[in-house]
Design an enzyme around this catalytic site. Structure first.
Site, PDB file in Angstrom:
ATOM      1  CE  LYS A   1     -31.309  35.589 139.937  1.00  0.00           C
ATOM      2  NZ  LYS A   1     -31.505  36.615 140.947  1.00  0.00           N
TER       3      LYS A   1
ATOM      4  N   GLY B   1     -38.039  41.124 139.614  1.00  0.00           N
ATOM      5  CA  GLY B   1     -38.315  41.841 140.859  1.00  0.00           C
ATOM      6  C   GLY B   1     -39.782  42.183 141.016  1.00  0.00           C
TER       7      GLY B   1
ATOM      8  CD  GLU C   1     -23.792  41.243 143.068  1.00  0.00           C
ATOM      9  OE1 GLU C   1     -22.987  40.378 143.483  1.00  0.00           O
ATOM     10  OE2 GLU C   1     -24.941  41.008 142.688  1.00  0.00           O
TER      11      GLU C   1
ATOM     12  CG  ASP D   1     -29.391  38.155 137.121  1.00  0.00           C
ATOM     13  OD1 ASP D   1     -29.681  37.511 138.143  1.00  0.00           O
ATOM     14  OD2 ASP D   1     -30.090  39.084 136.676  1.00  0.00           O
TER      15      ASP D   1
ATOM     16  CE  LYS E   1     -33.262  38.228 137.470  1.00  0.00           C
ATOM     17  NZ  LYS E   1     -32.700  39.580 137.368  1.00  0.00           N
TER      18      LYS E   1
ATOM     19  N   GLY F   1     -34.036  45.612 144.248  1.00  0.00           N
ATOM     20  CA  GLY F   1     -34.310  46.423 145.427  1.00  0.00           C
ATOM     21  C   GLY F   1     -35.084  45.604 146.428  1.00  0.00           C
TER      22      GLY F   1
END
Lengths: 337, 163
Positions: free
Chosen positions: A123, A152, A208, A219, A223, A319
């Site tokens: 990104k 994703g 995390e 995040d 995006k 994933g």
């Protein structure tokens, strides 16, 4: 397909979960792709922190594994591989860095300058230098594709550009971060405080160790910048986004929302500019019967269009195999359609 | 101003048109008419539910003219604030002068805080509140939300609005 399949040679830069996922799905799907699309995908190089290994006849699963575990030494530097090894597509899957975009930015620039197509999940470079990178790709007659960078496995960019071609896109809003969705879902279900659920998410590997990028909304913001620039042709960067995260959400607030028929979700929202230039990440009230009310780690986006009305897509936002799915469809898209 | 009105007509042809005419004569706008021909009142009249928009000063004259035409006005309901939304607030809501926060909306003249639920888990902990804003129109409701956002952001209170 009667003609000989077209050979498409690929390098993968960054052997984290996503990069290894790409290698795995290419191996798993190779025959099917050749049969369906008439292209023969071959991984001729992989690169990670120490450098790169190369085999023009195709790297085996074992060779990639041995390189990743440090059992075999590198053949050359990453940049030399991008420049000097003959291949068609560079798959860039190094970790996102929103400060300066590196090392992905240099990899992508080098690949385009070496006349290679680029498919990326990274990104950072897109959020920082979208316009420059697209101009460079166009001037070289090459493709720069990045479906995996937003949502994703959930298709947004190709959905808008291909399937919804001809539609004017009015706005996109949705949940673009599975970690935040998981935390808010669990807080509501179990009536637990934020800190408690965060710890649980970390133990389950969903959040995390340093969760700040996700929970502070950064995040999602990155995006949103990619969507703003690629779909709405805006020229914005991360600092233009109005961002608030989920760290301040209380279980009492979730209860009050629930009583009134709502859930709270971290929603990213972007529009084309004419209707007020929205570019915003914030916790929002979502009616329980709205399609944006999806649970757990799922991502969702509602695309408002002028002809098709509202289209909502739901999918797994994270994933390795899910991200690899988006990368693979970008790769096939360069040759097959 | 939006008005809902229950009226009763005598059961002879042409009464409905007769009853609706004064509304347009006075510059009003009929939004809906529910004419229940088969439901008669005990006195044999026909009930009609009207929703209309009319200037406040025209309302008394409308009622007068209806009476002149032998139309019974049974009920008049004023719905001044017709648009609503709920927002959530999280923070030190009470100790940052809740009264002033509410006043910032109520003093506009076009919007009000019509409902408030407060949840206070502990003295030193953040409170959460759901607030329902009502306004006379969609634009006014949006403006009320902007005012509330500005007011609470100065107080370090988080606001969560609907999508």
């Amino acid at each position: 397909m009667k003609t000989k399949p077209k050979l498409v040679r690929i390098s993968i830069i960054g052997l984290g979960n996503v990069g290894r996922g790409v290698a795995e799905v290419i191996r798993r799907k190779q025959e099917e792709i050749t049969r369906k699309y008439g292209i023969n995908l071959k991984i001729v190089g992989v690169a990670d922190l120490p450098g790169a290994v190369v085999d023009e006849n195709g790297l085996s699963e074992d060779a990639i594994r041995k390189f990743k575990s440090g059992e075999t030494a590198e053949d050359m530097t990453t940049l030399d591989m991008i420049k000097d090894v003959e291949h068609e597509i560079v798959v860039e899957t190094t970790p996102t860095n929103v400060e300066n975009g590196e090392p992905g930015l240099t990899h992508i620039n080098t690949a385009l300058e070496s006349d290679r197509h680029v498919v990326t999940s990274n990104k950072g470079p897109l959020a920082l230098q979208y316009g420059k990178l697209m101009d460079l790709a166009a001037s070289r007659g090459k493709e720069l594709k990045f479906e995996a960078s937003v949502g994703g496995a959930m298709p947004i960019i190709s959905l808008v550009n291909d399937n919804l071609a001809g539609n004017g896109i009015i706005s996109i809003k949705g949940i673009l971060n599975g970690t935040c969705n998981y935390i808010l879902t669990r807080m509501r279900e179990e009536k637990l405080p934020y800190e408690h659920v965060l710890k649980e998410a970390q133990e389950r590997g969903i959040a995390e160790t340093d969760p700040s990028n996700d929970v502070a909304g950064r995040d999602t913001a990155v995006k949103l910048v990619i969507l703003a620039n690629s779909i709405f042709d805006r020229n914005v960067s991360y600092k233009d986004v109005e961002v608030s995260g989920i760290t301040g959400i209380t279980s009492e607030a979730l209860k009050l929302a629930d009583d009134a028929g709502y859930v709270i979700k971290l929603i990213g929202e972007v529009d084309g500019g004419s209707s007020g230039e929205c570019l915003k990440v914030a916790p929002r009230l979502v009616p329980k019967d709205d399609p944006l009310n999806v649970e757990g780690t799922l991502n969702v986006a509602t695309i408002k269009t002028d002809l098709a009305g509202d289209i909502t897509v739901i999918g797994k936002g994270a994933g390795p195999i899910e991200a690899a799915s988006a990368i693979l469809s970008d790769i096939i898209g360069i040759y097959a359609f | 101003m939006k008005i809902s009105m229950d009226i009763e007509l005598t059961d002879i042809p042409g009464q409905l048109v007769l009853a609706l005419k004064p509304v347009s004569d006075l510059g009003g706008n009929i939004l809906s008419v529910l004419h229940q021909r088969d439901k008669k009142t005990p006195s044999g009249r026909i009930p009609v539910q009207l929703t209309l928009e009319i200037e406040e000063q025209g309302l008394d004259r409308l009622v007068e003219r209806l009476k002149e035409r032998d139309v019974n006005v049974v009920r008049i309901g004023k719905e001044r604030l017709k648009e609503s939304m709920m927002v959530l607030l999280i923070g030190h809501i009470v100790h940052t002068d809740l009264g002033e926060t509410i006043d910032s909306i109520d003093s506009t003249g076009f919007a009000e805080v019509v409902e408030l639920s407060l949840s206070m888990p502990g003295v030193d902990k953040k409170s959460s509140a759901s607030v329902t804003l009502s306004a006379i129109g969609k634009e006014e409701l949006k403006e009320a939300l902007n005012i509330l956002e500005r007011t609470v952001s100065k107080k370090g209170i988080m606001i969560i609005s609907s999508i």
